[in-house]
Design a protein around this motif. Structure first.
Motif, PDB file in Angstrom:
ATOM      1  N   PRO A  26      14.800 -49.414 -24.027  1.00  0.00           N
ATOM      2  CA  PRO A  26      13.537 -49.990 -23.565  1.00  0.00           C
ATOM      3  C   PRO A  26      13.277 -49.789 -22.075  1.00  0.00           C
ATOM      4  O   PRO A  26      12.128 -49.620 -21.653  1.00  0.00           O
ATOM      5  CB  PRO A  26      13.684 -51.476 -23.902  1.00  0.00           C
ATOM      6  N   PHE A  27      14.326 -49.773 -21.246  1.00  0.00           N
ATOM      7  CA  PHE A  27      14.144 -49.566 -19.815  1.00  0.00           C
ATOM      8  C   PHE A  27      13.589 -48.178 -19.527  1.00  0.00           C
ATOM      9  O   PHE A  27      12.752 -47.998 -18.637  1.00  0.00           O
ATOM     10  CB  PHE A  27      15.472 -49.764 -19.085  1.00  0.00           C
ATOM     11  N   ALA A  28      14.065 -47.197 -20.301  1.00  0.00           N
ATOM     12  CA  ALA A  28      13.631 -45.814 -20.084  1.00  0.00           C
ATOM     13  C   ALA A  28      12.177 -45.602 -20.453  1.00  0.00           C
ATOM     14  O   ALA A  28      11.568 -44.606 -20.050  1.00  0.00           O
ATOM     15  CB  ALA A  28      14.521 -44.858 -20.875  1.00  0.00           C
ATOM     16  N   GLN A  29      11.586 -46.521 -21.227  1.00  0.00           N
ATOM     17  CA  GLN A  29      10.165 -46.409 -21.555  1.00  0.00           C
ATOM     18  C   GLN A  29       9.273 -46.840 -20.395  1.00  0.00           C
ATOM     19  O   GLN A  29       8.072 -46.605 -20.412  1.00  0.00           O
ATOM     20  CB  GLN A  29       9.858 -47.251 -22.796  1.00  0.00           C
ATOM     21  N   LEU A  30       9.866 -47.456 -19.386  1.00  0.00           N
ATOM     22  CA  LEU A  30       9.104 -47.884 -18.209  1.00  0.00           C
ATOM     23  C   LEU A  30       9.070 -46.811 -17.134  1.00  0.00           C
ATOM     24  O   LEU A  30       8.035 -46.584 -16.507  1.00  0.00           O
ATOM     25  CB  LEU A  30       9.707 -49.172 -17.632  1.00  0.00           C
ATOM     26  N   ARG A  35      13.781 -59.347 -19.981  1.00  0.00           N
ATOM     27  CA  ARG A  35      14.002 -58.570 -18.751  1.00  0.00           C
ATOM     28  C   ARG A  35      13.045 -57.390 -18.662  1.00  0.00           C
ATOM     29  O   ARG A  35      12.469 -57.115 -17.594  1.00  0.00           O
ATOM     30  CB  ARG A  35      15.453 -58.085 -18.703  1.00  0.00           C
ATOM     31  N   VAL A  36      12.849 -56.683 -19.766  1.00  0.00           N
ATOM     32  CA  VAL A  36      11.959 -55.520 -19.758  1.00  0.00           C
ATOM     33  C   VAL A  36      10.520 -55.949 -19.466  1.00  0.00           C
ATOM     34  O   VAL A  36       9.785 -55.271 -18.743  1.00  0.00           O
ATOM     35  CB  VAL A  36      12.059 -54.761 -21.095  1.00  0.00           C
ATOM     36  N   GLU A  37      10.115 -57.082 -20.007  1.00  0.00           N
ATOM     37  CA  GLU A  37       8.759 -57.569 -19.732  1.00  0.00           C
ATOM     38  C   GLU A  37       8.592 -57.896 -18.248  1.00  0.00           C
ATOM     39  O   GLU A  37       7.538 -57.609 -17.648  1.00  0.00           O
ATOM     40  CB  GLU A  37       8.454 -58.799 -20.595  1.00  0.00           C
ATOM     41  N   ALA A  38       9.617 -58.492 -17.634  1.00  0.00           N
ATOM     42  CA  ALA A  38       9.550 -58.784 -16.200  1.00  0.00           C
ATOM     43  C   ALA A  38       9.424 -57.498 -15.387  1.00  0.00           C
ATOM     44  O   ALA A  38       8.651 -57.429 -14.425  1.00  0.00           O
ATOM     45  CB  ALA A  38      10.785 -59.571 -15.768  1.00  0.00           C
ATOM     46  N   LEU A  39      10.157 -56.462 -15.785  1.00  0.00           N
ATOM     47  CA  LEU A  39      10.070 -55.180 -15.069  1.00  0.00           C
ATOM     48  C   LEU A  39       8.751 -54.474 -15.343  1.00  0.00           C
ATOM     49  O   LEU A  39       8.259 -53.726 -14.496  1.00  0.00           O
ATOM     50  CB  LEU A  39      11.256 -54.293 -15.449  1.00  0.00           C
ATOM     51  N   ARG A  40       8.186 -54.684 -16.506  1.00  0.00           N
ATOM     52  CA  ARG A  40       6.857 -54.094 -16.782  1.00  0.00           C
ATOM     53  C   ARG A  40       5.830 -54.641 -15.784  1.00  0.00           C
ATOM     54  O   ARG A  40       4.952 -53.907 -15.328  1.00  0.00           O
ATOM     55  CB  ARG A  40       6.440 -54.412 -18.213  1.00  0.00           C
ATOM     56  N   GLN A  41       5.958 -55.900 -15.435  1.00  0.00           N
ATOM     57  CA  GLN A  41       5.066 -56.484 -14.446  1.00  0.00           C
ATOM     58  C   GLN A  41       5.385 -55.967 -13.040  1.00  0.00           C
ATOM     59  O   GLN A  41       4.497 -55.810 -12.202  1.00  0.00           O
ATOM     60  CB  GLN A  41       5.192 -58.020 -14.467  1.00  0.00           C
ATOM     61  N   PHE A  42       6.667 -55.715 -12.779  1.00  0.00           N
ATOM     62  CA  PHE A  42       7.103 -55.199 -11.471  1.00  0.00           C
ATOM     63  C   PHE A  42       6.643 -53.759 -11.246  1.00  0.00           C
ATOM     64  O   PHE A  42       6.370 -53.338 -10.128  1.00  0.00           O
ATOM     65  CB  PHE A  42       8.628 -55.287 -11.378  1.00  0.00           C
ATOM     66  N   LYS A  43       6.566 -52.971 -12.320  1.00  0.00           N
ATOM     67  CA  LYS A  43       6.134 -51.571 -12.297  1.00  0.00           C
ATOM     68  C   LYS A  43       7.056 -50.695 -11.427  1.00  0.00           C
ATOM     69  O   LYS A  43       6.664 -50.181 -10.385  1.00  0.00           O
ATOM     70  CB  LYS A  43       4.687 -51.458 -11.823  1.00  0.00           C
ATOM     71  N   PRO A  44       8.287 -50.518 -11.868  1.00  0.00           N
ATOM     72  CA  PRO A  44       9.252 -49.743 -11.073  1.00  0.00           C
ATOM     73  C   PRO A  44       8.963 -48.242 -11.114  1.00  0.00           C
ATOM     74  O   PRO A  44       8.312 -47.735 -12.035  1.00  0.00           O
ATOM     75  CB  PRO A  44      10.582 -50.054 -11.761  1.00  0.00           C
ATOM     76  N   GLN A  45       9.495 -47.547 -10.114  1.00  0.00           N
ATOM     77  CA  GLN A  45       9.451 -46.085 -10.096  1.00  0.00           C
ATOM     78  C   GLN A  45      10.798 -45.487 -10.496  1.00  0.00           C
ATOM     79  O   GLN A  45      10.867 -44.308 -10.837  1.00  0.00           O
ATOM     80  CB  GLN A  45       9.056 -45.604  -8.694  1.00  0.00           C
ATOM     81  N   ALA A  46      11.844 -46.290 -10.438  1.00  0.00           N
ATOM     82  CA  ALA A  46      13.172 -45.834 -10.850  1.00  0.00           C
ATOM     83  C   ALA A  46      13.998 -47.044 -11.237  1.00  0.00           C
ATOM     84  O   ALA A  46      13.834 -48.131 -10.658  1.00  0.00           O
ATOM     85  CB  ALA A  46      13.864 -45.067  -9.715  1.00  0.00           C
ATOM     86  N   ILE A  47      14.890 -46.866 -12.220  1.00  0.00           N
ATOM     87  CA  ILE A  47      15.783 -47.933 -12.651  1.00  0.00           C
ATOM     88  C   ILE A  47      17.201 -47.381 -12.740  1.00  0.00           C
ATOM     89  O   ILE A  47      17.416 -46.301 -13.301  1.00  0.00           O
ATOM     90  CB  ILE A  47      15.374 -48.513 -14.027  1.00  0.00           C
ATOM     91  N   LEU A  48      18.152 -48.139 -12.178  1.00  0.00           N
ATOM     92  CA  LEU A  48      19.569 -47.862 -12.365  1.00  0.00           C
ATOM     93  C   LEU A  48      20.119 -48.903 -13.337  1.00  0.00           C
ATOM     94  O   LEU A  48      19.844 -50.098 -13.182  1.00  0.00           O
ATOM     95  CB  LEU A  48      20.322 -47.940 -11.028  1.00  0.00           C
ATOM     96  N   LEU A  49      20.868 -48.457 -14.330  1.00  0.00           N
ATOM     97  CA  LEU A  49      21.503 -49.360 -15.281  1.00  0.00           C
ATOM     98  C   LEU A  49      23.016 -49.289 -15.110  1.00  0.00           C
ATOM     99  O   LEU A  49      23.609 -48.218 -15.241  1.00  0.00           O
ATOM    100  CB  LEU A  49      21.145 -48.981 -16.725  1.00  0.00           C
ATOM    101  N   GLU A  88      28.182 -42.357 -19.314  1.00  0.00           N
ATOM    102  CA  GLU A  88      27.072 -41.935 -18.464  1.00  0.00           C
ATOM    103  C   GLU A  88      25.754 -42.220 -19.186  1.00  0.00           C
ATOM    104  O   GLU A  88      25.606 -41.890 -20.362  1.00  0.00           O
ATOM    105  CB  GLU A  88      27.187 -40.448 -18.123  1.00  0.00           C
ATOM    106  N   ILE A  89      24.809 -42.811 -18.464  1.00  0.00           N
ATOM    107  CA  ILE A  89      23.557 -43.267 -19.056  1.00  0.00           C
ATOM    108  C   ILE A  89      22.407 -42.444 -18.481  1.00  0.00           C
ATOM    109  O   ILE A  89      22.165 -42.449 -17.268  1.00  0.00           O
ATOM    110  CB  ILE A  89      23.322 -44.764 -18.766  1.00  0.00           C
ATOM    111  N   ALA A  90      21.692 -41.726 -19.335  1.00  0.00           N
ATOM    112  CA  ALA A  90      20.528 -40.934 -18.919  1.00  0.00           C
ATOM    113  C   ALA A  90      19.377 -41.236 -19.858  1.00  0.00           C
ATOM    114  O   ALA A  90      19.537 -41.218 -21.088  1.00  0.00           O
ATOM    115  CB  ALA A  90      20.847 -39.429 -18.948  1.00  0.00           C
ATOM    116  N   CYS A  91      18.222 -41.563 -19.293  1.00  0.00           N
ATOM    117  CA  CYS A  91      17.023 -41.840 -20.084  1.00  0.00           C
ATOM    118  C   CYS A  91      17.279 -42.937 -21.126  1.00  0.00           C
ATOM    119  O   CYS A  91      16.790 -42.878 -22.264  1.00  0.00           O
ATOM    120  CB  CYS A  91      16.522 -40.572 -20.763  1.00  0.00           C
TER     121      CYS A  91
END
Length: 595
Positions: A337-341, A303-317, A71-74
């Motif tokens: 790194p994803f959780a920092q976004l 990938r994280v840099e691409a999402l930084r530009q996308f500016k998500p409100q939620a991410i599922l991994l 299980e993945i949280a934060c």
């Protein structure tokens, strides 16, 4: 939209976090609530009870659940238990669909899902949760691939923490399901979705060709039992219990339409076959592969840099269990790194699902880290801070592993280069062995072999084969008067004409028999058709201007036979027909019969 992650590891913690969900839901800001329940708890009763409690406390919410291998949280792997992701949407519509009795009805179920998805307006994404890897997804995914290309598909396969005997099921408040698919449809013009995968596994050694496969079962590679690859290169004994477990982190790598596929083995059969997480097809080239930490870190940063530009409100991994096994104590390094976004939740899977953004095919993957980023509305003006993997933790033995994989990668690159050069050399040698150097047509040996092959097929199909034997008239005079250079030009031009005719007839082949003699072989051609081709060819050569030699003509012998006829007589009779064409004045075609 908003995502709130609820770890169900203690009454106080879960109640406090559920209170945040309740407060947000009752604020009136959100119109839809979707709970994902990721359960590493082996107790089926308690797992379903969590789903039922959520449905009781939030009657209007949708609840979907899956057994998880972690299980993945934060951005972190949390202690085994039950994890809940609460996704609250402002104006996105969510529908949860359930399809039962999937096994052996995969293509039919795929049609049902496709029909139901296409009935919804403004569909942006569809999530698929499967009960384990037993479902043969090829037919199902072929149907989903026909959906509008703007719709993204993603998802994962259930499976527990234990590699050798994982629990496999999905669930909702109604109970456990082992032969059903849970499908969540996300729709609305205001929803934005960005989905991509990270691999980081690199090829190891030379490629093998899949020569026998059935569904998710890999039977033979290069005509040998598939497990021999594991036995030879990884020293894995097929007779040992849980024998495939040692090879999990060395999955097979294939390239399919420009996309990398990984397939890890679940079990090695006594017959040497391999049960895989996902299907392979005969004719596919695959290689063993290994996890390259340098490549993984690089791809995560991209990938994280691409999402930084996308500016998500939620991410599922959704990350494969093989990655968890590979990283061991460092498993969080690629997820943090994803959780920092933004808020991040998910689970370790037994297989991942993504629609290829280029070919639009829905495909099953292994050993990937799938990131699903969601946002409602336009991105905020405020920029997110740059994020990169903190790989300083890779010290000591881990650092040595990084150097080792870098060494292996470099060595394999050189080996691949050498192998590629050898394949090119073999291809050129094959061409040299089969082709006439002057004209580029097949040489006599290859032409004779092709005729024999077509006659063998004719013996089975009872369809005729027509042979046209062509000779350039007075060719010796061309060489004597104009020189061998001009003679070579005449030979090349006649060969070009023959090749052009062969290209217009399905299965036809042309070859140089020797000197100024050529053969044209026409499968499935009867006598009248063969004579028409011969006449057209004769006229085309007669009308072709030759700057030095002037007018050039040809004589042609034609015979039509089947594979059951006497082949020696067939060659003798077509040669005799060619002789009669020359004796009759040249520049003509003569039909032979089998005497």
């Amino acid at each position: 939209m908003r995502q709130i992650v609820v770890a169900m590891h203690g009454e106080a913690a879960s109640e406090r976090e559920l209170a945040q969900v309740r407060e947000a839901w009752e604020s009136g800001t959100y119109g839809q609530l979707l709970f994902h329940v990721y359960s590493g708890d082996a107790s089926k009763a308690s797992t379903v009870q969590v789903a039922r409690d959520l449905q009781t406390q939030f009657p209007q919410a949708h609840v979907v659940g899956t057994m998880s291998a972690g299980e993945i949280a934060c951005g972190r792997l949390v202690p085994r238990g039950v994890l809940v992701s609460a996704l609250l949407f402002e104006d996105t519509n969510v529908q949860v669909l359930r399809y039962d009795d999937v096994l052996d009805r995969e293509a039919f179920v795929g049609k049902q899902i496709r029909r139901d998805v296409e009935a919804v307006d403004h569909v942006k994404a569809v999530e698929l949760l499967f009960p384990g890897t037993e479902v043969y997804t090829k037919g199902l995914f072929e149907q989903l691939s026909l959906c509008d290309t703007s719709i993204q598909f993603f998802g994962g396969y259930s499976g527990g923490h234990e590699l050798n005997a994982p629990a496999r099921f999905v669930f909702d408040p109604s109970g456990i399901m082992r032969n059903s698919i849970l499908v969540t449809v996300f729709s609305g013009p205001n929803l934005h979705v960005d989905i991509d995968k990270v691999i980081g596994w690199e090829p190891l050694g030379l490629p093998f060709t899949v020569t026998k496969a059935h569904g998710n079962r890999l039977i033979e590679l290069d005509g040998r039992p598939a497990s021999e690859v594991y036995e030879k290169f990884l020293q894995i004994d097929r007779t040992q219990t849980d024998n495939a477990e040692e090879g999990y982190t060395f999955p097979f790598l294939a390239q399919y339409k420009g996309e990398a596929w990984l397939r890890s083995a679940i079990h090695i059969g006594e017959d040497g076959s391999l049960d895989l997480h996902g299907y392979v097809t005969e004719g596919m080239e695959i290689q063993l592969s290994y996890g390259n930490t340098e490549s993984i870190v690089r791809q995560i940063n991209q990938r994280v840099e691409a999402l930084r530009q996308f500016k998500p409100q939620a991410i599922l991994l959704y990350s494969c269990i093989v990655r968890k096994v590979f990283w061991e104590d460092f498993v969080d390094i690629e997820m943090e790194p994803f959780a920092q976004l933004c808020s991040t939740a998910g689970f370790h899977t037994w297989g991942e699902i993504q629609r290829n953004p280029h070919t639009h095919e829905v495909v099953e993957h292994n050993v990937t880290l799938l990131s699903i980023a969601l946002r409602e509305g336009n991105p905020p003006i405020q920029e997110l801070a740059p994020v990169r993997v903190n790989d300083t933790v890779l010290k000591g033995p881990a650092a040595q592993m990084r150097r080792l994989t870098s060494l292996v990668y470099t060595a394999m690159g050189e080996l691949q280069k050498t192998h590629s050069e050898l394949r090119d050399l073999n291809r050129r040698l094959t061409i040299m062995a089969e082709r006439d150097a002057l004209t580029g047509l097949y040489n006599r040996g290859k032409t004779e072999a092709l005729i024999e092959q077509m006659l063998d097929e004719s013996a089975i199909t009872r369809q005729p084969v027509s042979l046209l034997m062509l000779d350039i008239d007075h060719f010796k005079r061309v060489n004597d008067v104009y020189g061998h250079h001009t003679g070579d030009e005449v030979l090349r031009e006649v060969a070009t004409r023959l090749g052009s005719v062969a290209a217009t007839w399905v299965g036809a082949e042309a070859g140089r028999w020797g000197g100024e003699e050529f053969f044209l072989v026409l499968p499935n051609a009867r006598e009248p058709e063969a004579m028409l081709v011969a006449e057209d060819l004769r006229k085309a050569i007669e009308q072709q201007p030759f700057p030095q030699a002037g007018r050039v003509t040809t004589s042609i012998g034609v015979i039509t036979v089947t594979g059951n006829d006497d082949r020696i007589k067939a060659f003798a009779n077509v040669d005799d027909a060619l002789y009669r064409a020359k004796e009759g004045g040249r520049n003509r075609a003569v039909q032979a019969t089998l005497a």
